[in-house]
Motif scaffolding. Structure first.
Motif, mmCIF file in Angstrom:
data_model
loop_
_atom_site.group_PDB
_atom_site.id
_atom_site.type_symbol
_atom_site.label_atom_id
_atom_site.label_comp_id
_atom_site.label_asym_id
_atom_site.label_seq_id
_atom_site.Cartn_x
_atom_site.Cartn_y
_atom_site.Cartn_z
ATOM 1 N N PRO A 245 -29.508 41.200 54.978
ATOM 2 C CA PRO A 245 -28.068 41.444 55.187
ATOM 3 C C PRO A 245 -27.286 40.180 55.557
ATOM 4 C CG PRO A 245 -29.387 42.519 56.891
ATOM 5 C CD PRO A 245 -30.342 41.993 55.891
ATOM 6 N N VAL A 246 -27.919 39.287 56.333
ATOM 7 C CA VAL A 246 -27.225 38.051 56.735
ATOM 8 C C VAL A 246 -26.876 37.218 55.506
ATOM 9 C CG1 VAL A 246 -27.527 35.846 57.929
ATOM 10 C CG2 VAL A 246 -28.231 37.960 59.049
ATOM 11 N N VAL A 247 -27.859 37.054 54.610
ATOM 12 C CA VAL A 247 -27.624 36.241 53.414
ATOM 13 C C VAL A 247 -26.588 36.909 52.517
ATOM 14 C CG1 VAL A 247 -28.678 35.313 51.314
ATOM 15 C CG2 VAL A 247 -29.908 35.202 53.484
ATOM 16 N N ARG A 248 -26.703 38.252 52.372
ATOM 17 C CA ARG A 248 -25.752 38.974 51.533
ATOM 18 C C ARG A 248 -24.335 38.802 52.059
ATOM 19 N NH1 ARG A 248 -28.828 43.842 51.865
ATOM 20 N NH2 ARG A 248 -30.499 43.459 50.388
ATOM 21 N N GLU A 249 -24.186 38.884 53.369
ATOM 22 C CA GLU A 249 -22.843 38.855 53.940
ATOM 23 C C GLU A 249 -22.266 37.443 53.928
ATOM 24 O OE1 GLU A 249 -22.464 40.475 57.957
ATOM 25 O OE2 GLU A 249 -20.621 39.294 58.054
ATOM 26 N N LEU A 250 -23.086 36.455 54.301
ATOM 27 C CA LEU A 250 -22.543 35.103 54.472
ATOM 28 C C LEU A 250 -22.493 34.316 53.168
ATOM 29 C CD1 LEU A 250 -24.312 34.231 57.834
ATOM 30 C CD2 LEU A 250 -21.925 34.861 57.497
ATOM 31 N N PRO B 58 -24.448 31.976 51.729
ATOM 32 C CA PRO B 58 -24.494 30.531 52.005
ATOM 33 C C PRO B 58 -24.845 29.724 50.760
ATOM 34 C CG PRO B 58 -26.531 31.548 52.666
ATOM 35 C CD PRO B 58 -25.664 32.663 52.152
ATOM 36 N N ASP B 59 -24.751 28.395 50.879
ATOM 37 C CA ASP B 59 -25.166 27.540 49.767
ATOM 38 C C ASP B 59 -26.690 27.472 49.687
ATOM 39 O OD1 ASP B 59 -22.481 26.694 49.084
ATOM 40 O OD2 ASP B 59 -22.517 25.604 50.984
ATOM 41 N N VAL B 60 -27.294 27.324 50.872
ATOM 42 C CA VAL B 60 -28.745 27.144 50.915
ATOM 43 C C VAL B 60 -29.331 28.017 52.023
ATOM 44 C CG1 VAL B 60 -30.614 25.495 51.370
ATOM 45 C CG2 VAL B 60 -28.608 24.758 50.082
ATOM 46 N N VAL B 61 -30.494 28.630 51.727
ATOM 47 C CA VAL B 61 -31.253 29.327 52.772
ATOM 48 C C VAL B 61 -32.508 28.515 53.051
ATOM 49 C CG1 VAL B 61 -32.503 31.416 53.408
ATOM 50 C CG2 VAL B 61 -30.409 31.592 52.069
ATOM 51 N N LEU B 62 -32.650 28.069 54.293
ATOM 52 C CA LEU B 62 -33.881 27.397 54.713
ATOM 53 C C LEU B 62 -34.850 28.486 55.118
ATOM 54 C CD1 LEU B 62 -33.173 24.319 56.994
ATOM 55 C CD2 LEU B 62 -34.435 24.403 54.856
ATOM 56 N N LEU B 63 -35.978 28.540 54.445
ATOM 57 C CA LEU B 63 -36.804 29.739 54.493
ATOM 58 C C LEU B 63 -38.219 29.417 54.945
ATOM 59 C CD1 LEU B 63 -36.486 32.696 53.655
ATOM 60 C CD2 LEU B 63 -37.210 32.033 51.375
ATOM 61 N N ASP B 64 -38.657 30.070 56.016
ATOM 62 C CA ASP B 64 -40.050 29.938 56.442
ATOM 63 C C ASP B 64 -40.943 30.664 55.431
ATOM 64 O OD1 ASP B 64 -42.327 29.479 57.824
ATOM 65 O OD2 ASP B 64 -41.801 30.662 59.586
ATOM 66 N N VAL B 65 -42.058 30.047 55.071
ATOM 67 C CA VAL B 65 -42.982 30.689 54.132
ATOM 68 C C VAL B 65 -43.608 31.937 54.772
ATOM 69 C CG1 VAL B 65 -45.161 30.407 52.886
ATOM 70 C CG2 VAL B 65 -43.471 28.564 52.885
ATOM 71 N N HIS B 66 -43.884 31.844 56.075
ATOM 72 C CA HIS B 66 -44.533 32.964 56.772
ATOM 73 C C HIS B 66 -43.523 33.704 57.627
ATOM 74 C CE1 HIS B 66 -48.620 31.989 55.683
ATOM 75 N NE2 HIS B 66 -48.301 30.731 55.856
ATOM 76 N N LEU B 67 -43.286 34.959 57.323
ATOM 77 C CA LEU B 67 -42.451 35.802 58.169
ATOM 78 C C LEU B 67 -43.256 37.056 58.494
ATOM 79 C CD1 LEU B 67 -39.026 35.468 56.347
ATOM 80 C CD2 LEU B 67 -39.601 34.569 58.582
ATOM 81 N N PRO B 68 -43.003 37.664 59.650
ATOM 82 C CA PRO B 68 -43.860 38.788 60.050
ATOM 83 C C PRO B 68 -43.814 39.970 59.081
ATOM 84 C CG PRO B 68 -41.983 38.522 61.545
ATOM 85 C CD PRO B 68 -42.020 37.311 60.682
ATOM 86 N N ARG C 109 -27.095 37.668 44.906
ATOM 87 C CA ARG C 109 -26.478 36.392 45.265
ATOM 88 C C ARG C 109 -27.126 35.265 44.468
ATOM 89 N NH1 ARG C 109 -22.915 38.748 46.834
ATOM 90 N NH2 ARG C 109 -22.291 39.406 48.909
ATOM 91 N N PRO C 110 -26.865 35.232 43.160
ATOM 92 C CA PRO C 110 -27.554 34.248 42.318
ATOM 93 C C PRO C 110 -27.182 32.807 42.667
ATOM 94 C CG PRO C 110 -25.842 35.405 41.088
ATOM 95 C CD PRO C 110 -25.947 36.083 42.411
ATOM 96 N N GLY C 111 -26.067 32.613 43.369
ATOM 97 C CA GLY C 111 -25.646 31.250 43.700
ATOM 98 C C GLY C 111 -26.398 30.656 44.875
ATOM 99 N N VAL C 112 -27.118 31.518 45.643
ATOM 100 C CA VAL C 112 -27.799 31.024 46.842
ATOM 101 C C VAL C 112 -29.080 30.298 46.450
ATOM 102 C CG1 VAL C 112 -28.892 31.703 49.001
ATOM 103 C CG2 VAL C 112 -26.847 32.894 48.221
ATOM 104 N N LYS C 113 -29.262 29.080 46.971
ATOM 105 C CA LYS C 113 -30.491 28.333 46.702
ATOM 106 C C LYS C 113 -31.437 28.466 47.894
ATOM 107 C CE LYS C 113 -28.726 26.035 43.048
ATOM 108 N NZ LYS C 113 -27.307 26.404 43.121
#
Lengths: 357, 210
Positions: B39-44, B46-56, B71-75
């Motif tokens: 939801p955060v990415v959908r709402e905001l 952003p240009d870039v999402v810094l993403l941890d490989v491991h999430l719970p 959100r095809p524009g989000v990298k």
């Protein structure tokens, strides 16, 4: 008590009798008339439908599960009776089921004080077996051995089950102990060192990095201790140098092979090259890349540090000549060193190898 | 300024990155799990999402799968301490445009974010090693040879990245422009995402089973 999904229904708010049919219909997402029809038909089968309705009503009211089960057993017996199964067999089967149920719930323990209903459970089961076998069995000779076997089975199964469970518990405890010991030896020690050296950021960074590698190798890799493959050995060498010289080494590898003597020499030569980079280059990062191909293994050690001119290195400094170049030559490979003052250094180690079958 | 969302399950690490990147990029949002991130990415947006490989609850791949369509524009740029090649390759195959390790310096990280935002691929030396390894082993499943193998030039570029060379150093060494090097790396990224090579598929499947 766990509920079977179908039984997890709420009685209907708009009941015809007690709301059982409506509730089931809602939970199963079918028309209530259909459910009522099924119950009506079952009621013709020796009254099983009525008994089943009562059982479900007792169940859904929540506080009478035992009553529900008793009525359910009676309903089943009525149904079997209506289907033409002889009454004594049904009665025997009912007694056996009741006895086993009692044993499973209250009597399945050989521990003192474990099962208050152990003897009634056994008695009920055996009585059921006798009644049933007496009717089915052509000769009475079957009854006594059969009952005995049944009793033994009932005694043995919970006991074996309990033994297996205890064994699983012991294994889990042993695993926990091993993990605790390992974390003590590694993580806790490192945390202690970090606290002691808190005012020395490079040292803390190196400690954290080494610990991270160690932990990750243990979690995902081939375990602690002596490496058996080339890539693991190189990773160990890198970690050692990082710790000893407070350097930051970025290691990338492609491919791997069993560690043999020439490859061990290659790891030692690479280690020396990394140590050189850490000691002399004053570079903030050293890159190591190793590539294992079927016919050759290459290791590249690169820094962005001071660089040097070979002609100015004193002849008393034997590290480069002995530890790297001669070692590679003796192992059947070669070392190439590219460097210039101010432009960093790259040591390229190359070792031909036989293709493995 | 580039707008960044930070997804990592370690509060402390997020605080550290936020501090380090202050003034270089704008951290507009944070999340600690796949469920929070989507939801955060959908709402905001952003240009870039810094993403941890491991999430719970499913890993970086889960976040990409949840929002990439809308959100095809989000990298996405993967950021991890993980050494496990299959995890990293899995996130890249899911659609991340690069992978950097958490030990990366502040300026390098900001630079990597900028490059990903510009549509370039960012390969750390470690990722370059993983990719060379992945394309070296395993049998191609389909006969699409163009997708299944690296060209000699692409191999050369990846090897130099693995050896710690910067793009401009690689360009100088191979007598090519930096743009050409970037094109080669983007091409490798595309092959990595589209390849049906046995090894890559197996990795991806193993990841999905976890």
């Amino acid at each position: 008590m766990t509920q079977i999904p179908v039984l997890a229904f709420e009685r209907s708010d708009d009941p015809v009798v007690a709301g059982v049919c409506g509730g089931i219909a809602q939970s199963l997402r079918v028309d209530a008339t259909l459910v009522r029809l099924v119950f009506a038909l079952l009621a013709l089968a020796g009254g099983a439908g009525i008994l089943l309705y009562l059982a479900l009503w007792a169940w859904s009211s929540g506080r009478r599960p035992v009553l529900a089960i008793v009525i359910l057993v009676v309903a089943t017996m009525a149904l079997l009776g209506a289907l033409g199964v002889p009454g004594t067999t049904v009665l025997g089967a009912g007694l056996v089921v009741g006895g086993v149920f009692l044993l499973a719930r209250r009597g399945a323990s050989l521990r003192p004080g474990g099962g208050s209903f152990f003897i009634p459970g056994i008695a009920l089961t055996m009585a059921g077996a006798v009644v049933m076998l007496d009717h089915i069995g052509k000769s009475r000779a079957v009854v006594a051995p059969g009952a005995l076997a049944g009793a033994l089975l009932l005694l043995m199964v919970p006991w074996v089950w309990q033994l297996a469970r205890e064994r699983g518990e012991r294994i889990r405890l042993a695993e926990r102990a091993a993990i605790a010991a390992r974390i003590h030896d590694s993580v806790l020690q490192t945390l202690a060192l970090v606290q002691r050296d808190a005012d020395d950021p490079p040292r803390v960074r190196a400690l954290a990095r080494r610990q991270e590698r160690e932990l990750r190798r243990w979690l995902y890799g081939s375990g602690f201790g002596t490496a058996t493959t080339f890539a693991d050995a190189l990773a160990e060498a890198v970690a050692e140098v990082e710790e000893a010289h407070l350097a930051r080494v970025e290691l990338a590898t492609s491919g791997d092979a069993e560690l043999d003597e020439p490859l061990t020499q290659l790891v030692l030569a690479a280690r020396e090259a990394i140590v050189n980079a850490a000691k002399h280059a004053r570079s903030d990062e050293i890159s190591v890349y190793a590539e294992v191909e079927p016919r050759r293994v290459d290791v590249f050690v690169r820094d962005r540090g001071a660089g040097f001119d070979r002609s100015t290195v004193g002849s008393d400094r034997r590290g480069l000549a002995d530890s790297i170049e001669r070692r590679m030559r003796d192992a059947g490979g070669s070392a190439t060193i590219t460097s210039a003052p101010g432009a960093g250094t790259e040591v390229e180690l190359s070792l031909p190898r036989e293709e493995e079958p | 300024m580039i707008r960044v969302v930070l997804v990592d399950d370690h509060e402390l690490f997020r605080a550290g990155v936020r501090n380090e990147l202050a003034g270089l990029v704008e951290i507009v949002g944070e999340a600690g799990s796949v469920a929070e991130a989507a939801p955060v990415v959908r709402e905001l947006d952003p240009d870039v999402v810094l993403l941890d490989v491991h999430l719970p609850d499913g890993g970086g791949e889960g976040v990409i799968a949840a929002v990439a369509q809308e959100r095809p524009g989000v990298k996405f740029l993967a950021l991890s301490v993980s050494d496990a090649a299959e995890d990293v390759i899995g996130v890249i195959r899911a659609g991340a445009r690069g992978y950097v390790t958490k030990t990366i310096s502040r300026d390098e990280l900001a630079d990597a974010i900028r490059r990903v935002a510009d549509g370039d691929a960012v390969f750390s030396p470690r990722l370059a090693g993983f990719v060379l390894d992945a394309f070296r082993t395993g049998e191609p499943l389909a006969a699409d040879a163009e997708l299944e193998t690296l060209t000699p030039r692409e191999r050369e570029v990846l090897q130099l990245i693995a050896r710690g060379y910067l793009y401009k150093e690689i360009a100088a060494r191979l007598h090519l422009s930096v743009k050409t090097i970037e094109a080669h790396v983007s091409s490798v990224l595309r092959k990595l995402q589209l390849s049906t090579r046995h090894e890559l598929t197996r990795w991806a499947q193993e990841r999905r089973l976890v």
